[in-house]
Write a protein that holds these residues in place. Structure first.
Motif, PDB file in Angstrom:
ATOM      1  N   ALA A 120      30.884  18.706  24.855  1.00 54.02           N
ATOM      2  CA  ALA A 120      29.506  18.542  24.409  1.00 54.02           C
ATOM      3  C   ALA A 120      29.070  19.842  23.733  1.00 54.02           C
ATOM      4  N   LEU A 121      28.040  19.774  22.931  1.00 60.44           N
ATOM      5  CA  LEU A 121      27.569  20.961  22.211  1.00 60.44           C
ATOM      6  C   LEU A 121      27.263  22.105  23.172  1.00 60.44           C
ATOM      7  N   GLU A 122      26.664  21.807  24.315  1.00 58.72           N
ATOM      8  CA  GLU A 122      26.353  22.857  25.301  1.00 58.72           C
ATOM      9  C   GLU A 122      27.611  23.585  25.772  1.00 58.72           C
ATOM     10  N   ASP A 123      28.699  22.807  25.929  1.00 60.67           N
ATOM     11  CA  ASP A 123      29.963  23.424  26.347  1.00 60.67           C
ATOM     12  C   ASP A 123      30.503  24.324  25.249  1.00 60.67           C
ATOM     13  N   VAL A 124      30.346  23.874  24.010  1.00 65.66           N
ATOM     14  CA  VAL A 124      30.809  24.683  22.882  1.00 65.66           C
ATOM     15  C   VAL A 124      30.018  25.987  22.828  1.00 65.66           C
ATOM     16  N   ARG A 126      28.547  27.601  25.196  1.00 67.32           N
ATOM     17  CA  ARG A 126      28.972  28.475  26.300  1.00 67.32           C
ATOM     18  C   ARG A 126      30.327  29.102  26.005  1.00 67.32           C
ATOM     19  N   ALA A 127      31.221  28.270  25.518  1.00 66.99           N
ATOM     20  CA  ALA A 127      32.579  28.761  25.265  1.00 66.99           C
ATOM     21  C   ALA A 127      32.606  29.832  24.186  1.00 66.99           C
ATOM     22  N   LEU A 128      31.703  29.741  23.222  1.00 60.54           N
ATOM     23  CA  LEU A 128      31.699  30.690  22.106  1.00 60.54           C
ATOM     24  C   LEU A 128      30.706  31.830  22.277  1.00 60.54           C
ATOM     25  N   ALA A 129      29.959  31.805  23.386  1.00 60.01           N
ATOM     26  CA  ALA A 129      28.887  32.804  23.544  1.00 60.01           C
ATOM     27  C   ALA A 129      29.420  34.232  23.485  1.00 60.01           C
ATOM     28  N   GLY A 130      30.674  34.425  23.826  1.00 55.39           N
ATOM     29  CA  GLY A 130      31.250  35.765  23.795  1.00 55.39           C
ATOM     30  C   GLY A 130      31.813  36.153  22.439  1.00 55.39           C
ATOM     31  N   ASN A 131      31.619  35.318  21.428  1.00 56.23           N
ATOM     32  CA  ASN A 131      32.047  35.638  20.065  1.00 56.23           C
ATOM     33  C   ASN A 131      30.808  35.730  19.178  1.00 56.23           C
ATOM     34  N   ILE A 132      30.393  36.940  18.915  1.00 55.46           N
ATOM     35  CA  ILE A 132      29.204  37.134  18.090  1.00 55.46           C
ATOM     36  C   ILE A 132      29.558  36.870  16.632  1.00 55.46           C
ATOM     37  N   CYS A 133      28.700  36.100  15.975  1.00 53.66           N
ATOM     38  CA  CYS A 133      28.790  35.948  14.519  1.00 53.66           C
ATOM     39  C   CYS A 133      27.447  36.385  13.954  1.00 53.66           C
ATOM     40  N   GLY A 137      24.895  32.029  11.623  1.00 56.25           N
ATOM     41  CA  GLY A 137      23.888  31.322  12.417  1.00 56.25           C
ATOM     42  C   GLY A 137      24.510  30.303  13.354  1.00 56.25           C
ATOM     43  N   TYR A 138      25.830  30.240  13.403  1.00 58.54           N
ATOM     44  CA  TYR A 138      26.627  29.399  14.306  1.00 58.54           C
ATOM     45  C   TYR A 138      26.621  27.913  13.966  1.00 58.54           C
ATOM     46  N   GLU A 139      25.648  27.460  13.241  1.00 60.47           N
ATOM     47  CA  GLU A 139      25.501  26.027  12.978  1.00 60.47           C
ATOM     48  C   GLU A 139      26.781  25.423  12.402  1.00 60.47           C
ATOM     49  N   ARG A 140      27.333  26.102  11.416  1.00 58.07           N
ATOM     50  CA  ARG A 140      28.523  25.534  10.764  1.00 58.07           C
ATOM     51  C   ARG A 140      29.786  25.713  11.569  1.00 58.07           C
ATOM     52  N   ILE A 141      29.768  26.658  12.478  1.00 55.77           N
ATOM     53  CA  ILE A 141      30.884  26.785  13.405  1.00 55.77           C
ATOM     54  C   ILE A 141      30.876  25.574  14.348  1.00 55.77           C
ATOM     55  N   PHE A 142      29.705  25.185  14.810  1.00 57.52           N
ATOM     56  CA  PHE A 142      29.624  23.994  15.670  1.00 57.52           C
ATOM     57  C   PHE A 142      30.101  22.758  14.900  1.00 57.52           C
ATOM     58  N   ARG A 143      29.690  22.649  13.650  1.00 55.20           N
ATOM     59  CA  ARG A 143      30.106  21.492  12.843  1.00 55.20           C
ATOM     60  C   ARG A 143      31.614  21.469  12.662  1.00 55.20           C
TER      61      ARG A 143
ATOM     62  N   THR B 671      23.589  35.044  20.497  1.00 56.83           N
ATOM     63  CA  THR B 671      24.917  34.458  20.669  1.00 56.83           C
ATOM     64  C   THR B 671      24.842  32.974  20.307  1.00 56.83           C
ATOM     65  N   ALA B 672      25.994  32.308  20.392  1.00 55.52           N
ATOM     66  CA  ALA B 672      26.037  30.867  20.134  1.00 55.52           C
ATOM     67  C   ALA B 672      25.125  30.110  21.096  1.00 55.52           C
ATOM     68  N   ALA B 673      24.899  30.671  22.267  1.00 55.75           N
ATOM     69  CA  ALA B 673      24.024  30.004  23.239  1.00 55.75           C
ATOM     70  C   ALA B 673      22.548  30.188  22.903  1.00 55.75           C
ATOM     71  N   ASP B 674      22.238  31.150  22.054  1.00 54.27           N
ATOM     72  CA  ASP B 674      20.845  31.429  21.704  1.00 54.27           C
ATOM     73  C   ASP B 674      20.410  30.754  20.416  1.00 54.27           C
TER      74      ASP B 674
END
Lengths: 153, 742, 274
Positions: A120-124, A126-133, A137-143, B671-674
């Motif tokens: 689920a998106l929430e899991d994604v 969490r899993a990526l929270a330690g990778n700063i971009c 804006g992360y949106e396209r990484i999720f896509r 972060t991705a969570a924010d």
């Protein structure tokens, strides 16, 4: 000290200072520069590699703890046909801008998808929270991850 | 659908070579011994004799041998502190050594004898003038824009609304820290680095080392956002001087902590608004007093200030405007370019002021914006006429797309409290005023063996220049884009097209590239015309083949290029007809074009802990024409998240002129969570100048989120934040001082 | 080159500890300290290979090896069923990358007041099992952490295991940080409470980042004991917690904010207690 470990599927034995960082072993001793250093303190995730399948910050792993482990870096992923879809998704969905976070981001995503093929998106998040971009804006990484999940990688 | 970015595969596979991935044979490592004290008289810089100094190379101001100046705009900033230290990160001694261990020992053997002097801590301290470090009153530069009679209208206005708005430093936090390598040749030096503006670096080197030739080129850049616009000149000079002295390459790479301590940040601001309005919410006059904290030296402050001042009335029309701006000096590292470049500070202030006007009059924030939004035929305070501002269009798109009106009408209740906020903003593309004409950017296209290379000094730093500029060239040539490429920026092969800043790359550089491509296209047709005894206008290209007006095949691209031979075509910037600006009076056409944006931010607030969670950002940004929609959306979303970080969690406080937040564990970014969910709407209201109507878009997004975020918090909680960042601690403080509990 | 050992048994480790090496577990604190030049080890002792420090099992208590990582703890079925507050805390530490490496033992020995595993362990009345030259000894966690970043561990000892009493009491963990992930706690609270006939029959509340060490809120617990968890009681407990805490202003937050948030977390705990 003599350290033997698996690196990208191949055995590797090196003589290393016990406190030498894995990131330096990779980048300087083995010329594997795909793994990047963004902060040196385990905060940004640019140095992420997989250790026994789990993402770790290679800037915080000392050589003395490599004995018997299996390390996977972006170099192995690049050549792995099973990962092509994931990599292509990243590129095509706009999940790559400056590219500095990308190797680490891909490895974290890969590790997640291997353990949880339909997260689920929430899991994604969490899993990526330690990778700063700082670029996307992360949106396209999720896509990109969404596009590549649940199918033959 | 446009093809994926050209450098994507190399980047995603880790093959792209950033500066520290590039091995340079025989390179020594450099370090900078920094003052550690914000202001001091330098009595001496001494060296421990027990260290063998013959093993390394060292330089201080006293043995520099060249002019001690980093040329940016002014020449007030030295390469190394000489008699006086002006900020704690200032260089006292440069050292280069064969390896890190020896470097550390050498640097530890440098002892500076400093006599601390009174320092100026921050903007307020500078204004108080207890200690004066620049001129008579700590002013680095000032400027003013005015039209009509703001003072007169304000004096007699029925309703006057006042507000003061503050923003703090912002750190770029590009993932790749700054660095350069200097490689000395015979009478030349090559600089490779993570740098946005190769010709700026070249110019700084030429100023100090006039007898040498230079080649400055970029390595793959891991993010920049303005933070690698002027600072690379400092480290390039430092590395070059060490390389010359050592007679070998020298690498000067900053680690994250040093990068955060020493390099430029966004200018903190304090902006005062005084607005005359009528009962229906029409703006009658605007008076603005903007103060920016420039740090210890001038660097780019005059231009940052100009842009802040020229954006300070936002997207609203007003015939009576008086904006005064000033940059003050403080004893901190110089502040510099950061995406937006003064506009985000101005936009935060004016948008919050509009919200204050709405609140004061009992009108909705949307209503006041609709009433005052700039329309075709209106003029900006500098006098520039807007023939087609897309301000209304983006506003209505954002409102419609987000369902803003319904969300705003909802009474916030329950836990968590939900809120929605709106902002409307603009960004002038290209250099301010006569800047583009002064640069006179030149682009070249080089043709060989059926392939074209775009040669410009624009750097690829993630925004997609190496993808977008070739697409523009390819379209003008009528060629498939795969035949056109653009190498990494390199002053030995590309002319000076100007720096990669000011949202000018697609609009201004793209236009010059397009001109060069059009001329090249003409040359090809003329060449084929002369071979086939036709008129050039009878020839066109269809699906990669040159044909005559009857459709008869004349030549493939490869054949045409082979018979033409290698060709290089240049084009130079030329300002639009009638476009002019007077820097002294700040009157005229301030920008080639404006891009417009509207954001809607939805949040949830935990009114016990004051944690705010952004749920969705709706962005409606006018980019003129999206050359590459995926890349355009990437700029909108990435810039917006940087704005969000600045609004809610990115904070630098100072204690005794030193940053308290100087590592990624304390200076935190989203972060991705924010990250919120994005609803991204690309609006296309073509401009007159850029290729296909494209406008600058890189910086526009940053300014939109912070005021919309503040407005959303106000909607959810009733708390009015006038200062960034809006942290839970500040909300708690605001909540308890208004007597409101949890 | 510095000496480095990775003993497999406690007796090997005990012998090596006599030389006072720098002990390394997951390295996520130590390697940062080395990077920041705060320490420069002369020799290393890696405790992650000690078989006696690994494994998660239940005998008369939930027994967790000090070398277990937060990733393992957060998802382990035994932890999820017997110490869900600890599982929640474990999954809130750092990032995936940090959790893959950081150990519960390392977290305890670092003894930071914002160490996230400490409040649930204190609330659950955990006991540390320490191995030293004289053999094994047990020490309640409250006695293990003696001050700001200070433990009762002798340099010749290592933390081997953490034992948590099996309980069916209500327990929870909450943390407030500066962002939604990868965040050092500004305030944290773990609670474990038994209810009997709708009244608190036992209460342990442990608060993090509001004092030099994680503290048990004893006065607050006293306010709750034998009372029904009503909204009114929740507010009285919140007020007591705000008085009992001793937070400071620092780079991460302010004392006032921390005090207030602690009160809110205590109130939430009371209102959600079942």
């Amino acid at each position: 000290m003599r350290v033997s470990f698996q690196l990208n599927g191949r055995p590797c034995t090196l003589d290393l200072d016990p406190i030498r960082r894995l990131i330096d072993v990779l980048r300087e001793d083995l010329d594997l520069t795909g793994t990047k250093e963004g902060c040196g303190e385990g905060e940004c995730g640019a140095c992420t590699v997989l250790m026994d399948g789990l993402p770790v910050n290679s800037c915080l792993v000392p050589a003395c703890q490599l004995e018997g482990v299996s390390i996977l870096t972006i170099e192995a992923v690049a050549d792995d046909p099973r990962r092509r879809r994931l990599l292509e998704s990243f590129v095509e969905e706009g999940a790559v801008q400056c590219g500095f976070c990308s190797p680490g981001m891909v490895l974290s995503a890969m590790s997640l998808l291997d353990r949880c093929p339909d997260p689920a998106l929430e899991d994604v998040r969490r899993a990526l929270a330690g990778n700063i971009c700082r670029c996307t804006g992360y949106e396209r990484i999720f896509r990109a991850i969404d596009r590549s999940k649940g199918r033959a990688p | 659908m446009t093809a994926a970015r050209v450098d994507g595969w190399d980047k995603i596979t880790g093959r792209a070579r950033f500066l520290d991935d590039i091995h340079v044979d025989g390179a020594w490592i450099a370090g900078v011994v920094r003052a550690g004290v914000p202001r001091a008289h330098v009595r001496s810089v001494g060296f421990d004799p027990s260290f063998d100094w013959s093993r390394v190379v060292r330089i201080t101001a006293s043995d520099l041998g060249v002019d001690n100046v980093v040329r940016i705009i002014a020449e007030d900033m030295p390469i190394l502190a000489a008699a006086e230290v002006s900020h704690a990160a200032e260089a006292l001694c440069l050292v280069a050594a064969p390896d890190r261990g020896m470097l550390a020992r050498a640097m530890g053997a440098v002892h500076a004898d400093l006599e601390p002097l009174d320092a100026v801590a921050d903007l307020e301290d500078a204004l108080a003038c207890r200690t004066v470090i620049r001129g008579n009153d700590n002013t680095l530069c000032s400027c003013r824009v005015s039209c009509g009679d703001a003072a007169g209208v304000l004096a007699s206005a029925p309703i006057v609304v006042e507000g003061t708005y503050r923003t703090g430093h912002q750190e770029h936090a590009y993932l790749e820290p700054s660095g350069v390598v200097a490689i000395p040749g015979g009478r030349s030096i090559e600089i490779v680095g993570s740098l946005q503006c190769p010709y700026y670096v070249q110019s700084a080197l030429e100023r100090v080392l006039p007898g040498l030739r230079f080649r400055v080129r970029q390595s793959e850049i891991g993010g920049a956002f303005g933070g690698k616009e002027d600072y690379p000149s400092v480290i390039a000079l430092q590395a070059a001087l060490l390389a010359l002295k050592a007679g070998r390459p020298v690498r000067l790479s900053l680690d994250r902590h040093e990068d955060m301590v020493a390099t430029t940040k966004r200018h903190p601001s304090r902006i005062f608004h005084r607005t005359a309005v009528d009962r229906d919410g029409a703006i009658l006059a605007m008076q603005v007093d903007a103060i920016l904290d420039g740090g210890a030296y001038v660097t780019l402050s005059p231009v940052v200030l100009q842009r802040a001042v020229l954006h300070s009335t936002g997207a609203y029309r007003c015939q009576h405007v008086d904006v005064r701006g000033r940059v003050v000096a403080t004893s901190t590292p110089p502040n510099g370019a950061f995406r937006g470049f003064g506009a985000p500070q101005a936009i935060f202030a004016v948008e919050r002021q509009i919200d204050l006007v709405a609140r004061t009059l009992g009108l909705s924030p949307l209503e006041v914006r609709r009433r005052n939004v700039l329309r075709p035929g209106d003029r900006m305070p500098c006098g520039q006429m807007l023939d087609a501002p897309a301000a209304s269009e983006v506003l209505e798109r954002a409102v419609a797309e987000s369902g803003y009106e319904k969300l705003r009408a909802r009474k916030p209740s329950g836990r968590p409290a939900r809120g929605v906020g709106l902002s409307l903003f603009l960004h002038g593309g290209g250099f301010t005023g006569g800047g583009e004409a002064r640069i006179g950017g030149t682009a070249a296209i080089s043709l060989a063996r059926g392939r074209a290379e775009v040669l410009v000094s624009s750097t690829e730093m993630g925004q997609g220049a190496r993808t977008v500029l070739p697409i523009i060239a390819a379209r003008a040539l009528g060629w498939p884009p795969e035949r056109v490429s653009m190498p990494l920026a390199d002053t030995s092969i590309a002319p000076d097209t100007g720096p990669t800043v000011a949202s000018r790359t697609t609009m201004v550089v793209g236009r010059i590239v397009e001109d060069a491509a059009r001329r090249l296209e003409s040359r090809i047709r003329e060449h084929l015309a002369s071979i086939h005894s036709l008129g050039a206008s009878e020839i066109s290209i269809r699906e990669g083949v040159y044909v005559d007006s009857g459709g008869r095949k004349l030549a493939t691209i490869d054949q045409a290029c082979e018979s033409l031979g290698p060709v290089r075509q240049e084009a130079r910037y030329s300002p639009p007809e009638g476009h002019s600006f007077d820097d002294a009076t700040m009157k005229g056409d301030a920008y080639l074009d404006y891009a417009w944006g509207a954001d809607v931010v939805e949040i949830e607030v935990d009114t016990e802990t004051w944690e705010v969670r952004p749920i969705r950002l709706t962005l409606a940004h006018d980019v003129g024409r999206a050359v590459h929609p995926v890349l355009a959306a990437g700029q909108m979303e990435g810039g917006s998240l940087q704005g969000l970080g600045w609004a809610c969690m990115e904070q630098i406080r100072t204690a005794r002129c030193r940053y308290l937040e100087d590592r990624m564990s304390t200076y935190i970014v989203p972060t991705a969570a924010d990250a919120p969910e994005f609803s991204t709407v690309i609006v296309e209201s073509p401009g007159r100048f850029g290729p296909g109507g494209a406008k600058g878009l890189g910086e526009l997004p940053v300014g939109g989120v912070p005021p919309a975020y503040a407005s959303a918090i106000e909607h959810a909680t009733g708390l009015i934040a006038a200062e960034l960042p809006i942290t839970p601690e500040k909300l708690f403080h605001l909540g308890s001082s208004t007597g409101r509990r949890g | 080159m510095m000496p480095c050992h990775s003993p497999r048994t406690v007796s090997e480790a005990a012998a090596l500890l006599r030389e006072r090496p720098t002990v390394i577990a997951g390295g996520t604190d130590l390697m940062v300290a080395i990077h920041q030049k705060a320490i420069a080890p002369a020799s290393l002792l890696d405790v992650t290979r000690l078989t006696e420090a690994r494994g998660i099992r239940v005998d008369t208590a939930l027994d967790i090896g000090a070398a277990e990582t937060f990733a393992a703890i957060a998802s382990h079925p035994l932890v999820l069923s017997h110490a869900p507050a600890l599982a929640a805390a474990a999954s809130s530490v750092g990032s995936e990358q940090i959790r893959s490496r950081a150990t519960i033992g390392g977290n305890l020995v670092t003894a930071s007041p914002s160490g996230d595993s400490i409040p649930p362990l204190l609330a659950l009345d955990a006991t540390t099992v320490i191995a030293g030259p004289g053999g094994l000894r047990e020490l309640p966690l409250a006695g293990f952490i003696v001050g700001y970043r200070l433990t009762a561990l002798d340099p010749t000892e290592i933390l081997l295991r953490i034992r948590i009493p099996i309980t069916s009491r209500f327990q929870s963990f909450a943390k407030v940080g500066p962002r939604r992930a990868v965040a050092c706690s500004k305030v944290s609270l773990a609670g474990c409470a038994g209810l009997s006939a709708s009244r608190f029959s036992s209460v342990r509340l442990a608060a993090g980042a509001v004092a030099p060490t994680v503290i048990l809120l004893e006065e607050t617990a006293a306010v709750l004991l034998h009372n029904e968890p009503t909204p009114d009681l929740a507010e009285r407990a919140a007020a007591a917690a705000e008085r009992e805490a001793r937070p400071i202003d620092d780079v991460r937050s302010t004392a006032q904010y921390r005090r207030h948030v602690l009160g809110r977390l205590v109130s939430r705990f009371v209102r959600s207690a079942r």
